[in-house]
Design an enzyme around this catalytic site. Sequence first.
Site, PDB file in Angstrom:
ATOM      1  N   THR A   1     -53.441  53.875   2.103  1.00  0.00           N
ATOM      2  CA  THR A   1     -52.370  53.738   1.112  1.00  0.00           C
ATOM      3  C   THR A   1     -51.804  55.099   0.686  1.00  0.00           C
ATOM      4  O   THR A   1     -52.541  56.060   0.523  1.00  0.00           O
ATOM      5  CB  THR A   1     -52.915  53.006  -0.125  1.00  0.00           C
ATOM      6  OG1 THR A   1     -53.451  51.769   0.305  1.00  0.00           O
ATOM      7  CG2 THR A   1     -51.828  52.765  -1.157  1.00  0.00           C
TER       8      THR A   1
ATOM      9  N   GLY B   1     -60.683  55.154  -2.411  1.00  0.00           N
ATOM     10  CA  GLY B   1     -61.999  55.063  -3.041  1.00  0.00           C
ATOM     11  C   GLY B   1     -62.964  56.089  -2.476  1.00  0.00           C
ATOM     12  O   GLY B   1     -63.140  56.179  -1.263  1.00  0.00           O
TER      13      GLY B   1
ATOM     14  N   GLU C   1     -56.190  44.389  -0.056  1.00  0.00           N
ATOM     15  CA  GLU C   1     -56.448  43.638   1.191  1.00  0.00           C
ATOM     16  C   GLU C   1     -55.355  42.599   1.433  1.00  0.00           C
ATOM     17  O   GLU C   1     -55.640  41.481   1.844  1.00  0.00           O
ATOM     18  CB  GLU C   1     -57.833  42.963   1.149  1.00  0.00           C
ATOM     19  CG  GLU C   1     -59.000  43.904   1.193  1.00  0.00           C
ATOM     20  CD  GLU C   1     -58.984  44.839   2.392  1.00  0.00           C
ATOM     21  OE1 GLU C   1     -58.473  44.427   3.442  1.00  0.00           O
ATOM     22  OE2 GLU C   1     -59.430  45.985   2.252  1.00  0.00           O
TER      23      GLU C   1
END
Lengths: 688, 688
Positions: free
Chosen positions: B154, B193, B445
């Site tokens: 992303t 993350g 997702e």
Amino acid sequence: MAQTQQSRDLAAARSKATFPVVELTRYVHGSDEKIARRRELAQLIANDPVFSNDARQVHNLCNPPRIFQIGLSRVQDVKQGLAMSLRLYQLKEEHALSQEDFLMCMNFVDELLPIGLHETAFIPIIHAQGTEEQAKYWGPLAEKHQIIGCYAQTELGHGSNLSELETTATLNRDTDEWSIHSTTFTASKWWIGGLGAIATHALIQARLIIDGKDYGAHGFIVPIRSLKDHRPFPGVKVGDIGPKAYGGFSKIDNGFVRFENYRIPRENMLMRFAKVTKDGQYIKPPHSKLAYGSMVLLRSQMIRGAALTLARATTIATRYTTARRQFKVPTSRKDEKNPALETQVINYPMVQSRLFPWIASAYAMFAAGSMMQTMYENMLSELMEGDVSSLAEVHAISSGLKSTCSTIAATGTEDCRKIMGGHGYSYFSGISHVWSTYVPSNTYEGDNFLLTQQSARYLLKQLKLATTAPEKVTSYSKYVIRTIDQDAFQAERCAVRDVSDWLRPQVQLAAFEHRAGRLVADLGLAALQEGVAWSDLNLECWRLCHAHSQYVLTKSTIDSVAAAREQGLSSESIAVLERLSSLYALHTIHASLGEFLEDFFISPSQCQSLRQQIKYLQESLADDAVGLVDAFDFSDHYLNSALGSADGNAYQRLWDAAQKEAINQTEVVEGYKEYIVPILNQHGPAKL
Amino acid sequence: MAQTQQSRDLAAARSKATFPVVELTRYVHGSDEKIARRRELAQLIANDPVFSNDARQVHNLCNPPRIFQIGLSRVQDVKQGLAMSLRLYQLKEEHALSQEDFLMCMNFVDELLPIGLHETAFIPIIHAQGTEEQAKYWGPLAEKHQIIGCYAQTELGHGSNLSELETTATLNRDTDEWSIHSTTFTASKWWIGGLGAIATHALIQARLIIDGKDYGAHGFIVPIRSLKDHRPFPGVKVGDIGPKAYGGFSKIDNGFVRFENYRIPRENMLMRFAKVTKDGQYIKPPHSKLAYGSMVLLRSQMIRGAALTLARATTIATRYTTARRQFKVPTSRKDEKNPALETQVINYPMVQSRLFPWIASAYAMFAAGSMMQTMYENMLSELMEGDVSSLAEVHAISSGLKSTCSTIAATGTEDCRKIMGGHGYSYFSGISHVWSTYVPSNTYEGDNFLLTQQSARYLLKQLKLATTAPEKVTSYSKYVIRTIDQDAFQAERCAVRDVSDWLRPQVQLAAFEHRAGRLVADLGLAALQEGVAWSDLNLECWRLCHAHSQYVLTKSTIDSVAAAREQGLSSESIAVLERLSSLYALHTIHASLGEFLEDFFISPSQCQSLRQQIKYLQESLADDAVGLVDAFDFSDHYLNSALGSADGNAYQRLWDAAQKEAINQTEVVEGYKEYIVPILNQHGPAKL
């Protein structure tokens, strides 16, 4: 900030508005004077270091600054709430603010504060429920915040069911005192705003007991903490109930308190209505329902509160989805001028069909809020003259609207966050703070599910009235009369022939009336069945209440647009308001379509044309979306959103917000040596 | 803890279960061995001081202990996440845990951790997308966490639209290196993350460019921070993106990164599928869809994740509403033995009608999760043999179910909180933490709205197949064949004559099939219209996708109960599973009733009997509710809820939690002298 594609996109969208934005700002906020004052007060808060969002200007108490105020410990959080409270009082003094302006400033602080319920509950209730003498004594002390009060009703074991509160106030004739006592463990007062840290006094709801006789819940002013050193008095166990869900209510000290046969003077009972004399005689209040007044006021105000909340969320989502582009996908709204660019997210029909009904709902709730305010004021002047006739209707409508509107606002606000996609989950999107503080309103001031019974019960009474004295049926319930002639009612059909018929207010109202009428008639029949308890019909009440509230919302917005036309709003503004009003109505019908189809009121082909008309309306609002949310007139400071600022520089602001974050002030994170090195070396160092 | 009315009430309700609870635990979690292992691992985490909920045992890092872990600064939060990560690795070593057991332990920690995506994305993707040689080199380094990786796809400007990612990897033949570059401001990687604080390496998705030719996004292993001192390498700007909405994801360091012509060796490109040779030749992957595999796996796992999430929320809400009593109101379930007590909240039909469908939904999602897992495993073994025929169906069904189930779980979890009334808004209710961490799954997702297009597109293909080669239509899409004979399809009617007919699985399936069939046929027609772009039909796709997913859920749960019967489950367990399955199906039909009424498939009288049957089912589940949630087998440690503990002592635990809170450790709050005294004295001290 520099011009970016995002800021150009937002400016271009803004320029497309088909109506004068200032007119709709007046529609929402009133006269130019009111708008100007509102902006001045917003600016007063925005400019103050204690409330600043800007890292460079922050007061030591606000470091990290507002946008980073999450992530403080609970002790620091409440401390900051106290600091904000003090600063607000100083501003009140410095700028000689009226109470109304002061409360608006408190609203612009955008945090529930330790002094919040002192100002909005403790002071008003002293005046409403105290005798003149009591108001004269306690009023000034509270207004000059020489004492700080809170309103203590809810207990650990009882919230909705007031009649079973377990705190007692027992009269001791000998000393002319009340003994306040927490009779059981679950009698502990709980959730009391301002009681955890700041309150010196509490307005305690306790069951009044004289000579063993229980007279039910009454209000008592009870000293909690010493004015000398703020320590709790002996016999009082008081503290904070801890953190709330979702990081909400973080600056306020909701507290608990327990009493151990704690003595207060007899005169500390609020005696405007019920009284207890020195010789222990209990004197009943003249009207049992007079205490409803303040409840009705609170719920009425919550309609406008719901509108403001949803307006804020839609402002952020509308601006961000205008600034963000994703996928080069042809839609019915192609960007002919910029074929190389991706499509603006707001131009997808799916996004419009999710977002625009929330904008329409916000406008509908502003209309209903104004209607409710007028209704309340009329009732108040009637009450002054001893006329309680409209109390029941105002109570029923405000309860129903509170349930429906606060549900809409909470659901819509979170949906706006989701519409924003991945970045919506950043705290910097600015929606999380709104929702996490707003969502408990679905439960407090009457749980949204329980409340629907009030409204349904009232409508059943209107149904009975329809057979006995139809002329007495109140204005928003007239439709129940039509249900009496069952054959005629069952033969009612939606009058839509052409897709454009859906735009006719009478067609929209007829649909809502018919649906609510059917549900009230069904409920009436169900209630007559043998062995059915009222609580077995809760679900039916809930359904009916929302059907009625949606009718009231639709009617309010239609009436409000008609009034605006009479007041001379430009035809452009009227046109866009009509489209919003229709979108609210039709989207709402479609969301509960089954209830309109079940008795054939709406036909299958009408379903098709309904969806078609909703699509037309959404498309027709595309050019106006940014103007419609600009009209809500929120400042960037208040929005506190990296993604929803007025200039559209969403990405730049998101980046900037992250750079200021504490974790980014060192090159290597705290905990590196203690944890990261041992992780990397657990199996020996890497051989690369 | 002492016996209280609440604990007696919960114990009494528990004893009423009509089925052996252990059987349903097996139904949900598998064999007794699996259940025992699961409990052991949960206990391992619960007993460890680093993860303890108990204040008396807390490690210095966990002070305040788990239940108070909100209210840390972001720096402290991430530090704690690092501490938990290290401890998990130590436990893995100390107890020689398998990777599967290790991941389950990570799950029981109940926080997203800085090492989370290293374990669940970085390592698996190296094996899935790296060559054998690459897996051999990077695999052990990562598995021994000598390097810590993250998965960086992303960007600030692009999430859903991967084809427009703006990070580039340009081949430099002379040095045999890639130059990784953030070409624009919006090219900044965002939300990654583990990248904010811990990661030493990142698996970067960047557009591969050779000689000016753009080959689209590919994966590259990119060193980010030095293994010597953890400082970012020159050319790398990396940091943390800051706090998330609702206090979620608080222990994980989602990060950003920008590259300035940053060089990495050519071999760092993952080359299992596409390859680039030393002389700069690009070799295409053999199958374009092979990379789908891991996406499908993730989405498939999310179905069970949704079930577990909702199961947890319903456990808390069911136990608390059993323990809480409010109002003495007669309902159809009177408490004859305790006429003096108020009614248990769970006995109100309104509460049952809100809560029990969520329990039923959790069970349905467990069934669909198992079905999905089997389907995925079958596909995998086919893929091994080069057979890609089932990939499309598995992809479509998993996408649709991901969208539907994660929406159900998020909505249901928050609704469970609201069902609990006022105390539900306490952080100690234990639901807030679940929801705030779960709700972004509606966006990540694959955004739940965008995803529905995948599923709808697939169904349209099945519809075409139905005319050309009906024998090839896949098992879950067979119903599209019926729509081909339009007259026969339009004449289909629901077969219910008696209220009990609603319990027949065939009747339920027929309703879902007919509805989905109608929507797919309508979409097929709409797509043929002139001038209609696919994106104009997003709303129709969304509607169809959920209709199909609800059909799949219903079919899964019906099939699953049938299988359980064959496996010899007791008739009592089968009976309760059947009631749950029916409640899921009928409640779902009723929630979208309009879609079943619109073409007269369901008649008005059938609407009445449908509601009747739903009410019967809800009443019939009342005695089993506590047993049904006990069967989910969550430990008190994992639930971390004052209100939902297994012993029912909700009030006592809520009180105890508050007492331990930091603000209550001093008699007078911090900030008293600085803020409260000046507030009280602003207008001089009180004269009482």
